[in-house]
Design a protein around this motif. Structure first.
Motif, PDB file in Angstrom:
ATOM      1  N   GLU A 100      -3.833  18.141  -5.034  1.00 40.70           N
ATOM      2  CA  GLU A 100      -2.959  17.704  -3.947  1.00 40.70           C
ATOM      3  C   GLU A 100      -3.718  16.685  -3.121  1.00 40.70           C
ATOM      4  O   GLU A 100      -4.845  16.942  -2.697  1.00 40.70           O
ATOM      5  N   PHE A 101      -3.115  15.539  -2.889  1.00 40.62           N
ATOM      6  CA  PHE A 101      -3.753  14.478  -2.110  1.00 40.62           C
ATOM      7  C   PHE A 101      -2.898  14.176  -0.886  1.00 40.62           C
ATOM      8  O   PHE A 101      -1.723  13.839  -1.020  1.00 40.62           O
ATOM      9  N   PRO A 102      -3.486  14.302   0.314  1.00 38.49           N
ATOM     10  CA  PRO A 102      -2.734  13.994   1.537  1.00 38.49           C
ATOM     11  C   PRO A 102      -2.198  12.561   1.509  1.00 38.49           C
ATOM     12  O   PRO A 102      -2.885  11.638   1.046  1.00 38.49           O
ATOM     13  N   ALA A 103      -0.991  12.370   2.007  1.00 37.68           N
ATOM     14  CA  ALA A 103      -0.337  11.062   1.975  1.00 37.68           C
ATOM     15  C   ALA A 103      -1.164   9.992   2.688  1.00 37.68           C
ATOM     16  O   ALA A 103      -1.242   8.854   2.220  1.00 37.68           O
ATOM     17  N   LEU A 105      -4.367   9.822   2.932  1.00 35.28           N
ATOM     18  CA  LEU A 105      -5.492   9.498   2.053  1.00 35.28           C
ATOM     19  C   LEU A 105      -5.038   8.553   0.945  1.00 35.28           C
ATOM     20  O   LEU A 105      -5.683   7.541   0.672  1.00 35.28           O
ATOM     21  N   VAL A 106      -3.928   8.873   0.328  1.00 37.79           N
ATOM     22  CA  VAL A 106      -3.383   8.033  -0.745  1.00 37.79           C
ATOM     23  C   VAL A 106      -3.111   6.631  -0.214  1.00 37.79           C
ATOM     24  O   VAL A 106      -3.466   5.631  -0.843  1.00 37.79           O
ATOM     25  N   LYS A 107      -2.518   6.548   0.970  1.00 35.21           N
ATOM     26  CA  LYS A 107      -2.201   5.249   1.570  1.00 35.21           C
ATOM     27  C   LYS A 107      -3.475   4.442   1.809  1.00 35.21           C
ATOM     28  O   LYS A 107      -3.528   3.242   1.506  1.00 35.21           O
ATOM     29  N   ASP A 108      -4.522   5.079   2.348  1.00 36.35           N
ATOM     30  CA  ASP A 108      -5.773   4.363   2.597  1.00 36.35           C
ATOM     31  C   ASP A 108      -6.396   3.882   1.289  1.00 36.35           C
ATOM     32  O   ASP A 108      -6.916   2.766   1.223  1.00 36.35           O
ATOM     33  N   CYS A 109      -6.335   4.700   0.260  1.00 35.82           N
ATOM     34  CA  CYS A 109      -6.874   4.306  -1.047  1.00 35.82           C
ATOM     35  C   CYS A 109      -6.126   3.099  -1.599  1.00 35.82           C
ATOM     36  O   CYS A 109      -6.731   2.172  -2.129  1.00 35.82           O
ATOM     37  N   GLU A 110      -4.807   3.104  -1.456  1.00 29.53           N
ATOM     38  CA  GLU A 110      -4.011   1.970  -1.919  1.00 29.53           C
ATOM     39  C   GLU A 110      -4.359   0.703  -1.135  1.00 29.53           C
ATOM     40  O   GLU A 110      -4.516  -0.371  -1.727  1.00 29.53           O
ATOM     41  N   LEU A 111      -4.493   0.821   0.172  1.00 23.41           N
ATOM     42  CA  LEU A 111      -4.838  -0.331   1.010  1.00 23.41           C
ATOM     43  C   LEU A 111      -6.230  -0.864   0.680  1.00 23.41           C
ATOM     44  O   LEU A 111      -6.450  -2.081   0.631  1.00 23.41           O
ATOM     45  N   THR A 112      -7.175   0.043   0.436  1.00 26.03           N
ATOM     46  CA  THR A 112      -8.541  -0.358   0.084  1.00 26.03           C
ATOM     47  C   THR A 112      -8.551  -1.100  -1.252  1.00 26.03           C
ATOM     48  O   THR A 112      -9.138  -2.178  -1.366  1.00 26.03           O
ATOM     49  N   ALA A 113      -7.898  -0.526  -2.256  1.00 26.15           N
ATOM     50  CA  ALA A 113      -7.856  -1.163  -3.578  1.00 26.15           C
ATOM     51  C   ALA A 113      -7.160  -2.523  -3.501  1.00 26.15           C
ATOM     52  O   ALA A 113      -7.594  -3.487  -4.136  1.00 26.15           O
ATOM     53  N   LYS A 114      -6.103  -2.622  -2.714  1.00 25.12           N
ATOM     54  CA  LYS A 114      -5.382  -3.890  -2.560  1.00 25.12           C
ATOM     55  C   LYS A 114      -6.262  -4.936  -1.884  1.00 25.12           C
ATOM     56  O   LYS A 114      -6.273  -6.105  -2.288  1.00 25.12           O
ATOM     57  N   ALA A 115      -7.023  -4.532  -0.866  1.00 25.44           N
ATOM     58  CA  ALA A 115      -7.922  -5.462  -0.176  1.00 25.44           C
ATOM     59  C   ALA A 115      -8.992  -5.990  -1.127  1.00 25.44           C
ATOM     60  O   ALA A 115      -9.311  -7.181  -1.131  1.00 25.44           O
ATOM     61  N   VAL A 116      -9.539  -5.103  -1.964  1.00 29.92           N
ATOM     62  CA  VAL A 116     -10.538  -5.508  -2.954  1.00 29.92           C
ATOM     63  C   VAL A 116      -9.910  -6.498  -3.932  1.00 29.92           C
ATOM     64  O   VAL A 116     -10.473  -7.558  -4.212  1.00 29.92           O
ATOM     65  N   TYR A 117      -8.734  -6.170  -4.442  1.00 30.47           N
ATOM     66  CA  TYR A 117      -8.057  -7.046  -5.391  1.00 30.47           C
ATOM     67  C   TYR A 117      -7.758  -8.416  -4.772  1.00 30.47           C
ATOM     68  O   TYR A 117      -8.024  -9.452  -5.382  1.00 30.47           O
ATOM     69  N   ASP A 118      -7.206  -8.411  -3.562  1.00 33.24           N
ATOM     70  CA  ASP A 118      -6.838  -9.670  -2.911  1.00 33.24           C
ATOM     71  C   ASP A 118      -8.037 -10.601  -2.750  1.00 33.24           C
ATOM     72  O   ASP A 118      -7.904 -11.814  -2.896  1.00 33.24           O
ATOM     73  N   GLU A 119      -9.200 -10.031  -2.478  1.00 29.69           N
ATOM     74  CA  GLU A 119     -10.383 -10.873  -2.304  1.00 29.69           C
ATOM     75  C   GLU A 119     -10.979 -11.302  -3.640  1.00 29.69           C
ATOM     76  O   GLU A 119     -11.400 -12.441  -3.800  1.00 29.69           O
ATOM     77  N   LEU A 120     -11.002 -10.406  -4.607  1.00 30.01           N
ATOM     78  CA  LEU A 120     -11.645 -10.717  -5.896  1.00 30.01           C
ATOM     79  C   LEU A 120     -10.782 -11.573  -6.824  1.00 30.01           C
ATOM     80  O   LEU A 120     -11.329 -12.296  -7.657  1.00 30.01           O
ATOM     81  N   LYS A 121      -9.459 -11.512  -6.703  1.00 26.50           N
ATOM     82  CA  LYS A 121      -8.594 -12.215  -7.665  1.00 26.50           C
ATOM     83  C   LYS A 121      -8.844 -13.723  -7.661  1.00 26.50           C
ATOM     84  O   LYS A 121      -8.705 -14.354  -8.709  1.00 26.50           O
ATOM     85  N   GLN A 122      -9.247 -14.268  -6.543  1.00 21.50           N
ATOM     86  CA  GLN A 122      -9.498 -15.709  -6.488  1.00 21.50           C
ATOM     87  C   GLN A 122     -10.748 -16.108  -7.279  1.00 21.50           C
ATOM     88  O   GLN A 122     -10.930 -17.274  -7.586  1.00 21.50           O
ATOM     89  N   TYR A 123     -11.613 -15.142  -7.589  1.00 27.36           N
ATOM     90  CA  TYR A 123     -12.833 -15.416  -8.340  1.00 27.36           C
ATOM     91  C   TYR A 123     -12.765 -14.916  -9.777  1.00 27.36           C
ATOM     92  O   TYR A 123     -13.751 -14.982 -10.504  1.00 27.36           O
TER      93      TYR A 123
END
Length: 125
Positions: A100-103, A105-123
């Motif tokens: 069971e994952f608190p909502a 927590l899931v939201k923060d994980c999604e935001l973190t992964a998206k931030a990483v992707y948004d910065e790395l995709k240009q490279y």
């Protein structure tokens, strides 16, 4: 996130992204994910640790060597789909569908992964 064998952070775009390891480390650290000693000559694992009321959890982003030398930090790495797991002492991190994952927590994980992707995709290579 889906619950089959592991809890994946989905629909971010990070899965399959290929870029330079040094740059990747900088972006991951900026977003709270650390490499520490979690690497070998063909793989890396970046972790973000969450300690909340419900327990200790880890957002993990795995990567695999495309070319170069991970030990020397002169490598190109392909990222895999991020996964969320819960830590159980003394066994380690579990990713099973029964978790069971608190909502929030899931939201923060999604935001973190998206931030990483948004910065790395240009490279991405």
């Amino acid at each position: 996130m889906k619950g089959d064998l592991q809890m994946y952070v989905e629909n971010i775009g990070i899965d399959g992204l290929v870029t330079d390891l040094k740059l990747m480390e900088e972006v991951m650290l900026k977003n709270g994910l650390v490499l520490e000693g979690q690497w070998d000559y063909e793989r890396v694992t970046f972790d973000k640790k969450y300690v909340i009321r419900e327990g200790t959890y880890y957002l993990r982003i795995f990567g695999e060597l495309v070319e170069g030398d991970i030990d020397g930090r002169k490598a190109t790495v392909r990222l895999k789909q991020p996964v969320l797991g819960k830590y159980y002492y003394p066994f380690g991190v579990e990713y099973g569908e029964g978790e069971e994952f608190p909502a929030s927590l899931v939201k923060d994980c999604e935001l973190t992964a998206k931030a990483v992707y948004d910065e790395l995709k240009q490279y991405s290579v």
